[in-house]
Design an enzyme around this catalytic site. Sequence first.
Site, PDB file in Angstrom:
ATOM      1  N   THR A   1       0.873  -1.169   0.000  1.00 34.64           N
ATOM      2  CA  THR A   1       0.000   0.000   0.000  1.00 34.64           C
ATOM      3  C   THR A   1       0.911   1.219   0.000  1.00 34.64           C
ATOM      4  OG1 THR A   1      -0.042   0.082   2.393  1.00 34.64           O
ATOM      5  CG2 THR A   1      -1.807  -1.152   1.323  1.00 34.64           C
TER       6      THR A   1
ATOM      7  N   GLU B   1      -5.728  -4.013  -0.448  1.00 37.47           N
ATOM      8  CA  GLU B   1      -5.999  -5.122   0.475  1.00 37.47           C
ATOM      9  C   GLU B   1      -7.161  -5.994   0.011  1.00 37.47           C
ATOM     10  OE1 GLU B   1      -5.366  -2.019   1.226  1.00 37.47           O
ATOM     11  OE2 GLU B   1      -4.373  -1.786   3.158  1.00 37.47           O
TER      12      GLU B   1
ATOM     13  N   LYS C   1     -15.029  16.808  11.103  1.00 35.60           N
ATOM     14  CA  LYS C   1     -15.923  16.698  12.253  1.00 35.60           C
ATOM     15  C   LYS C   1     -16.241  18.097  12.753  1.00 35.60           C
ATOM     16  CE  LYS C   1     -14.793  12.024  13.343  1.00 35.60           C
ATOM     17  NZ  LYS C   1     -13.673  11.168  13.554  1.00 35.60           N
TER      18      LYS C   1
ATOM     19  N   TRP D   1     -20.637  15.029  10.938  1.00 32.45           N
ATOM     20  CA  TRP D   1     -19.620  14.733   9.954  1.00 32.45           C
ATOM     21  C   TRP D   1     -19.926  15.439   8.631  1.00 32.45           C
ATOM     22  CZ3 TRP D   1     -18.735   8.690  10.394  1.00 32.45           C
ATOM     23  CH2 TRP D   1     -18.105   8.427  11.621  1.00 32.45           C
TER      24      TRP D   1
HETATM   25  P1  ADP Z   1      -3.199   3.394  -1.693  1.00 33.10           P
HETATM   26  O1  ADP Z   1      -1.949   2.619  -1.761  1.00 33.10           O
HETATM   27  O2  ADP Z   1      -3.183   4.723  -2.360  1.00 33.10           O
HETATM   28  O3  ADP Z   1      -3.835   3.429  -0.312  1.00 33.10           O
HETATM   29  P2  ADP Z   1      -5.448   1.833  -2.611  1.00 33.10           P
HETATM   30  O4  ADP Z   1      -5.868   1.667  -4.013  1.00 33.10           O
HETATM   31  O5  ADP Z   1      -5.315   0.617  -1.811  1.00 33.10           O
HETATM   32  O6  ADP Z   1      -4.123   2.590  -2.695  1.00 33.10           O
HETATM   33  O7  ADP Z   1      -6.428   2.848  -1.915  1.00 33.10           O
HETATM   34  C1  ADP Z   1      -7.667   2.421  -1.465  1.00 33.10           C
HETATM   35  C2  ADP Z   1      -8.471   3.615  -1.039  1.00 33.10           C
HETATM   36  O8  ADP Z   1      -8.773   4.446  -2.152  1.00 33.10           O
HETATM   37  C3  ADP Z   1      -9.815   3.271  -0.463  1.00 33.10           C
HETATM   38  O9  ADP Z   1      -9.726   2.860   0.877  1.00 33.10           O
HETATM   39  C4  ADP Z   1     -10.553   4.604  -0.641  1.00 33.10           C
HETATM   40  O10 ADP Z   1     -10.240   5.516   0.384  1.00 33.10           O
HETATM   41  C5  ADP Z   1      -9.992   5.130  -1.939  1.00 33.10           C
HETATM   42  N1  ADP Z   1     -10.935   4.838  -3.020  1.00 33.10           N
HETATM   43  C6  ADP Z   1     -10.904   3.822  -3.893  1.00 33.10           C
HETATM   44  N2  ADP Z   1     -11.953   3.870  -4.736  1.00 33.10           N
HETATM   45  C7  ADP Z   1     -12.683   4.945  -4.373  1.00 33.10           C
HETATM   46  C8  ADP Z   1     -13.909   5.535  -4.826  1.00 33.10           C
HETATM   47  N3  ADP Z   1     -14.596   5.036  -5.853  1.00 33.10           N
HETATM   48  N4  ADP Z   1     -14.356   6.643  -4.180  1.00 33.10           N
HETATM   49  C9  ADP Z   1     -13.681   7.160  -3.151  1.00 33.10           C
HETATM   50  N5  ADP Z   1     -12.542   6.661  -2.679  1.00 33.10           N
HETATM   51  C10 ADP Z   1     -12.041   5.568  -3.274  1.00 33.10           C
END
Ligand code: ADP
Length: 541
Positions: free
Chosen positions: A185, A330, A439, A444
């Site tokens: 990640t 993940e 917040k 929220w």
């Molecule tokens: P990184 O390594 O940047 O964390 P990830 O692809 O694993 O890469 O990131 C996942 C996160 O991306 C999610 O937990 C969410 O916060 C954000 N995300 C993914 N798809 C969307 C979506 N359609 N809308 C909003 N947020 C998104």
Amino acid sequence: MLGLMQDWPLLCHRILDHAARHHGAREVVTRSVEGPVHRTNYGEIRARALKVAQLLERYGIREGQRVATLAWTTWRHMEVWYGAAGIGAVYHTVNPRLFPDQITYIVNHAEDRLVFADVTFVALLEQLQDKLPCVEGFIILTDRAHMPQTSLRNAQAYEDWLAQADGDFEWAALDERAAAGMCYTSGTTGNPKGVVYTHRSNVLHAMAVNVPDMVGLSSRDRVLPAVPMFHANGWSIPFSAPLAGAALVLPGMKMDGESIYDLLENERVTFTDGVPTVWQMLLAHMGQSGKRLSHLKRIAIGGAALPPAMARTFQIDYGIDVMQAWGMTEMSPIGALCTAKPETAALDGEERVALQEKAGIAPFTVEMKITGDDGQEMPWDGTSRGNLKVRGPAVSSAYFKGAGGDILDPDGFFDTGDVATIDANGYMQISDRSKDIIKSGGEWISSIDIENLAMAHPGIREAAVIGIAHPKWDERPLLIVVPAEDRAPGKTEILEFLAGRIAKWWMPDDVVFVEEIPHTATGKIHKTVLRQQFAGYSLAP
Ligand code: ADP
């Protein structure tokens, strides 16, 4: 009593075997890193992946050991994935856009023995190699004619290396729970953490997303993954496309609007997927040139919030079906896709665009729930906002080497770090990452909702919203805006545009103009950096 069906482990190479046997001549087209468009097919990719496997084994790579790739999306990169996994070794995709220190950390943490790299990353690796003692050699994904002069130790051109094998080799017999791949990640906070996919999780995920209400690829599709293979398991396309026998059109390193447009159109692509920033470049190119796409039918947009204005342009102006996608590294990575159910199938035009503000419905293999801070499950009513948690056979149970400790709740759910609502039809909608939600006075505010609205203003190229400390309300939203090149709206105009479209208490307390908004290595708005930049910002009480 056990059933009487055959034990047929779900192994990644079975996908390639199937593609080669039943769809062997199906094209895999790549805009090569060297320049020209290269054409191959699943039959040839399988034959060469077997050579990769044979050579890795001959070299002494053993089950469970990692080999890294620093590479664009190409046929060679796919061969390395399948070849490594096919002997029980682990393909480890490294995101070359990370800071050099993070790359060093990741490669050492994974203890990668070999690195397969595109020519474009040779200079970077030359700088880093002294800090990468675990790496024994580098294989450059090119042929002899394009092999650069390099000081990388034990460097070889991939095509020369491959020529040493005859491919007379059999895939290893493996436990389907064996590690197949790894992707870290991006680690926007703290060190990157290694997600380890299994053969079983990759196969199940590819099957789960290939049903009609999900990505639903077929052998009649031509698929362009505009998501690099080093992002979140390449969104599974290197598995889901061959599983369906769909043709692949791989973009290599050129992700600009014109290059992507040319491939989509000339190669008759029917399905594509990627993050909003890529589609912004494509739409800008199409807008300026007046070109249209005559083959593309469906586009999945995810990885970050899908701006409604973008959904509208694709859906209404260009007649291409838009699907918001949500997922994470993940989760292998797809967690939800916004497709029609009987309850929503009749939606048309603007209503259909509005549906795409939701991240969508979960595939089989993803169980979802939203919980309050007390851990209690919240109702699926479309308004209750909670922490989004997931469980399933393609969801992480832990990070590599136990980083981050125990990551599951007592019921085995993984906390995604996202805050979401789920409506009565099962459509999940992301409000924010939990650390980004604002917040204010005990309530929220969704930064994503305000950003999406702001970006619908024609004078705003990009918008980000962060919470700023406030003496009375705890936090209040600050809107940060990159104005469009040809039209820079003032603060009052922007606030008037938002007024009436969002609740009064959601209105940003201030608007600031910047030339650029920082992004992470996976193309998301980098809110941690923005919060640092605006740390001392004070709002009027
Ligand atoms: P990184 O390594 O940047 O964390 P990830 O692809 O694993 O890469 O990131 C996942 C996160 O991306 C999610 O937990 C969410 O916060 C954000 N995300 C993914 N798809 C969307 C979506 N359609 N809308 C909003 N947020 C998104």
